[in-house]
Design a protein around this motif. Structure first.
Motif, PDB file in Angstrom:
ATOM      1  N   GLY A  28       0.819  -1.215   0.000  1.00 30.94           N
ATOM      2  CA  GLY A  28       0.000   0.000   0.000  1.00 30.94           C
ATOM      3  C   GLY A  28       0.847   1.257   0.000  1.00 30.94           C
ATOM      4  N   GLU A  29       1.851   1.285   0.865  1.00 26.95           N
ATOM      5  CA  GLU A  29       2.729   2.460   0.941  1.00 26.95           C
ATOM      6  C   GLU A  29       3.549   2.624  -0.342  1.00 26.95           C
ATOM      7  OE1 GLU A  29       4.863   1.606   4.559  1.00 26.95           O
ATOM      8  OE2 GLU A  29       3.304   2.542   5.798  1.00 26.95           O
ATOM      9  N   LYS A  30       4.079   1.533  -0.860  1.00 24.29           N
ATOM     10  CA  LYS A  30       4.883   1.611  -2.089  1.00 24.29           C
ATOM     11  C   LYS A  30       4.016   2.055  -3.270  1.00 24.29           C
ATOM     12  CE  LYS A  30       8.698   1.197  -4.332  1.00 24.29           C
ATOM     13  NZ  LYS A  30       9.752   2.182  -4.142  1.00 24.29           N
ATOM     14  N   SER A  31       2.798   1.547  -3.346  1.00 21.49           N
ATOM     15  CA  SER A  31       1.885   1.939  -4.425  1.00 21.49           C
ATOM     16  C   SER A  31       1.596   3.433  -4.360  1.00 21.49           C
ATOM     17  CB  SER A  31       0.567   1.150  -4.318  1.00 21.49           C
ATOM     18  OG  SER A  31       0.796  -0.219  -4.464  1.00 21.49           O
ATOM     19  N   GLU A  32       1.367   3.939  -3.164  1.00 18.88           N
ATOM     20  CA  GLU A  32       1.103   5.371  -2.993  1.00 18.88           C
ATOM     21  C   GLU A  32       2.324   6.201  -3.408  1.00 18.88           C
ATOM     22  OE1 GLU A  32      -1.203   8.033   0.269  1.00 18.88           O
ATOM     23  OE2 GLU A  32       0.327   6.680   1.054  1.00 18.88           O
ATOM     24  N   GLN A  33       3.520   5.744  -3.035  1.00 24.38           N
ATOM     25  CA  GLN A  33       4.748   6.448  -3.427  1.00 24.38           C
ATOM     26  C   GLN A  33       4.904   6.477  -4.947  1.00 24.38           C
ATOM     27  OE1 GLN A  33       7.828   4.258  -1.442  1.00 24.38           O
ATOM     28  NE2 GLN A  33       7.488   5.241   0.526  1.00 24.38           N
ATOM     29  N   LEU A  34       4.695   5.348  -5.579  1.00 28.46           N
ATOM     30  CA  LEU A  34       4.827   5.276  -7.039  1.00 28.46           C
ATOM     31  C   LEU A  34       3.796   6.170  -7.717  1.00 28.46           C
ATOM     32  CD1 LEU A  34       5.464   1.457  -7.497  1.00 28.46           C
ATOM     33  CD2 LEU A  34       7.113   3.308  -7.878  1.00 28.46           C
ATOM     34  N   PHE A  35       2.578   6.171  -7.211  1.00 26.92           N
ATOM     35  CA  PHE A  35       1.509   6.992  -7.773  1.00 26.92           C
ATOM     36  C   PHE A  35       1.844   8.474  -7.635  1.00 26.92           C
ATOM     37  CE2 PHE A  35      -2.182   5.433  -9.698  1.00 26.92           C
ATOM     38  CZ  PHE A  35      -3.254   6.300  -9.539  1.00 26.92           C
ATOM     39  N   ALA A  36       2.474   8.834  -6.520  1.00 28.52           N
ATOM     40  CA  ALA A  36       2.823  10.235  -6.267  1.00 28.52           C
ATOM     41  C   ALA A  36       3.841  10.760  -7.283  1.00 28.52           C
ATOM     42  CB  ALA A  36       3.383  10.381  -4.854  1.00 28.52           C
ATOM     43  N   GLU A  37       4.578   9.856  -7.901  1.00 23.43           N
ATOM     44  CA  GLU A  37       5.582  10.257  -8.889  1.00 23.43           C
ATOM     45  C   GLU A  37       5.005  10.347 -10.303  1.00 23.43           C
ATOM     46  OE1 GLU A  37       8.836   7.521  -8.468  1.00 23.43           O
ATOM     47  OE2 GLU A  37       9.024   7.924  -6.320  1.00 23.43           O
ATOM     48  N   THR A  38       3.700  10.214 -10.431  1.00 18.52           N
ATOM     49  CA  THR A  38       3.040  10.287 -11.733  1.00 18.52           C
ATOM     50  C   THR A  38       2.127  11.505 -11.777  1.00 18.52           C
ATOM     51  OG1 THR A  38       1.057   9.036 -11.119  1.00 18.52           O
ATOM     52  CG2 THR A  38       2.995   7.749 -11.805  1.00 18.52           C
ATOM     53  N   ASN A  39       1.397  11.626 -12.877  1.00 18.65           N
ATOM     54  CA  ASN A  39       0.434  12.718 -13.010  1.00 18.65           C
ATOM     55  C   ASN A  39      -0.953  12.359 -12.499  1.00 18.65           C
ATOM     56  OD1 ASN A  39       2.283  14.491 -14.174  1.00 18.65           O
ATOM     57  ND2 ASN A  39       1.938  13.639 -16.210  1.00 18.65           N
ATOM     58  N   PHE A  40      -1.127  11.142 -11.980  1.00 21.51           N
ATOM     59  CA  PHE A  40      -2.429  10.752 -11.446  1.00 21.51           C
ATOM     60  C   PHE A  40      -2.733  11.567 -10.194  1.00 21.51           C
ATOM     61  CE2 PHE A  40      -1.219   6.854 -13.757  1.00 21.51           C
ATOM     62  CZ  PHE A  40      -2.311   6.780 -14.604  1.00 21.51           C
ATOM     63  N   ALA A  46      -4.335   4.289  -5.386  1.00 22.65           N
ATOM     64  CA  ALA A  46      -3.115   3.479  -5.323  1.00 22.65           C
ATOM     65  C   ALA A  46      -2.930   2.879  -3.931  1.00 22.65           C
ATOM     66  CB  ALA A  46      -1.901   4.316  -5.695  1.00 22.65           C
ATOM     67  N   PHE A  47      -3.093   3.691  -2.907  1.00 20.59           N
ATOM     68  CA  PHE A  47      -2.873   3.202  -1.549  1.00 20.59           C
ATOM     69  C   PHE A  47      -3.816   2.053  -1.208  1.00 20.59           C
ATOM     70  CE2 PHE A  47      -3.914   3.256   2.996  1.00 20.59           C
ATOM     71  CZ  PHE A  47      -2.686   2.872   3.494  1.00 20.59           C
ATOM     72  N   TYR A  48      -5.113   2.254  -1.387  1.00 23.26           N
ATOM     73  CA  TYR A  48      -6.075   1.212  -1.010  1.00 23.26           C
ATOM     74  C   TYR A  48      -5.974  -0.015  -1.914  1.00 23.26           C
ATOM     75  CZ  TYR A  48      -8.226   4.275   2.427  1.00 23.26           C
ATOM     76  OH  TYR A  48      -8.457   5.074   3.516  1.00 23.26           O
ATOM     77  N   SER A  49      -5.657   0.181  -3.185  1.00 25.47           N
ATOM     78  CA  SER A  49      -5.470  -0.969  -4.078  1.00 25.47           C
ATOM     79  C   SER A  49      -4.303  -1.829  -3.605  1.00 25.47           C
ATOM     80  CB  SER A  49      -5.211  -0.511  -5.517  1.00 25.47           C
ATOM     81  OG  SER A  49      -6.319   0.171  -6.021  1.00 25.47           O
ATOM     82  N   GLY A  50      -3.199  -1.180  -3.260  1.00 22.57           N
ATOM     83  CA  GLY A  50      -2.044  -1.924  -2.755  1.00 22.57           C
ATOM     84  C   GLY A  50      -2.294  -2.520  -1.386  1.00 22.57           C
ATOM     85  N   LEU A  51      -2.901  -1.738  -0.512  1.00 17.01           N
ATOM     86  CA  LEU A  51      -3.150  -2.178   0.852  1.00 17.01           C
ATOM     87  C   LEU A  51      -4.052  -3.411   0.906  1.00 17.01           C
ATOM     88  CD1 LEU A  51      -2.836  -1.528   3.937  1.00 17.01           C
ATOM     89  CD2 LEU A  51      -5.001  -0.285   3.715  1.00 17.01           C
ATOM     90  N   LEU A  52      -5.029  -3.480   0.021  1.00 21.66           N
ATOM     91  CA  LEU A  52      -6.043  -4.532   0.115  1.00 21.66           C
ATOM     92  C   LEU A  52      -5.954  -5.590  -0.986  1.00 21.66           C
ATOM     93  CD1 LEU A  52      -8.919  -2.113   1.128  1.00 21.66           C
ATOM     94  CD2 LEU A  52      -7.712  -3.726   2.626  1.00 21.66           C
TER      95      LEU A  52
END
Length: 143
Positions: A28-40, A46-52
């Protein structure tokens, strides 16, 4: 069932970093970090998709296999008679119930569910179609 008294696992117990909770938080945390580096814009997706994404691994099929200290082949055959080897569908099902409780917008929940449902499946060919035999129903009821 014996697995109910043990920690839920994301991978077999003999593998390093096998805690389901730790795995979900890390992804969850890694997904949020990766998403933060994009234009999304919506990092909640990203966080909830990764977390769950793997919460469906509480399915007893996985927990019995992951906790096995004897031959996994023997356990696999026994547990497959009772439960289904599937976690993406159950992860999406559990996520729907969990996210409904925290009040996310429906369109955000829907995006998260599609990501989770499809993370180990060929979603185009199976969307809305799950094999709901007796093992699927047993896994669903147990969860």
């Amino acid at each position: 069932m014996s697995v109910c008294t043990k920690e839920f696992l994301s991978h077999p117990i003999d593998q390093p970093r096998h805690s389901l909770i730790e795995h979900l938080i890390t992804v969850g945390e890694k997904s949020e970090q990766l998403f933060a580096e994009t234009n999304f814009k919506n990092q909640k997706i990203a966080f909830y998709s990764g977390l769950l994404h793997d919460v469906g691994k509480i399915n007893p099929w996985y927990q019995e296999i992951f906790n096995a200290t004897q031959s996994r082949k023997k356990i696999h055959d026994e547990i497959s008679e009772k439960f289904v080897q599937q976690h993406s569908v159950f992860s999406a099902w559990a996520t729907k119930h969990l996210l409904d409780e925290i009040g996310l917008e429906y369109d955000v929940i829907d995006m998260i569910l599609v990501l989770i449902y499809g993370h180990h499946s060929t979603i185009r060919g199976s969307l809305g179609e799950t094999k709901q035999g007796s093992q699927f129903k047993a896994s669903h009821e147990f969860m």
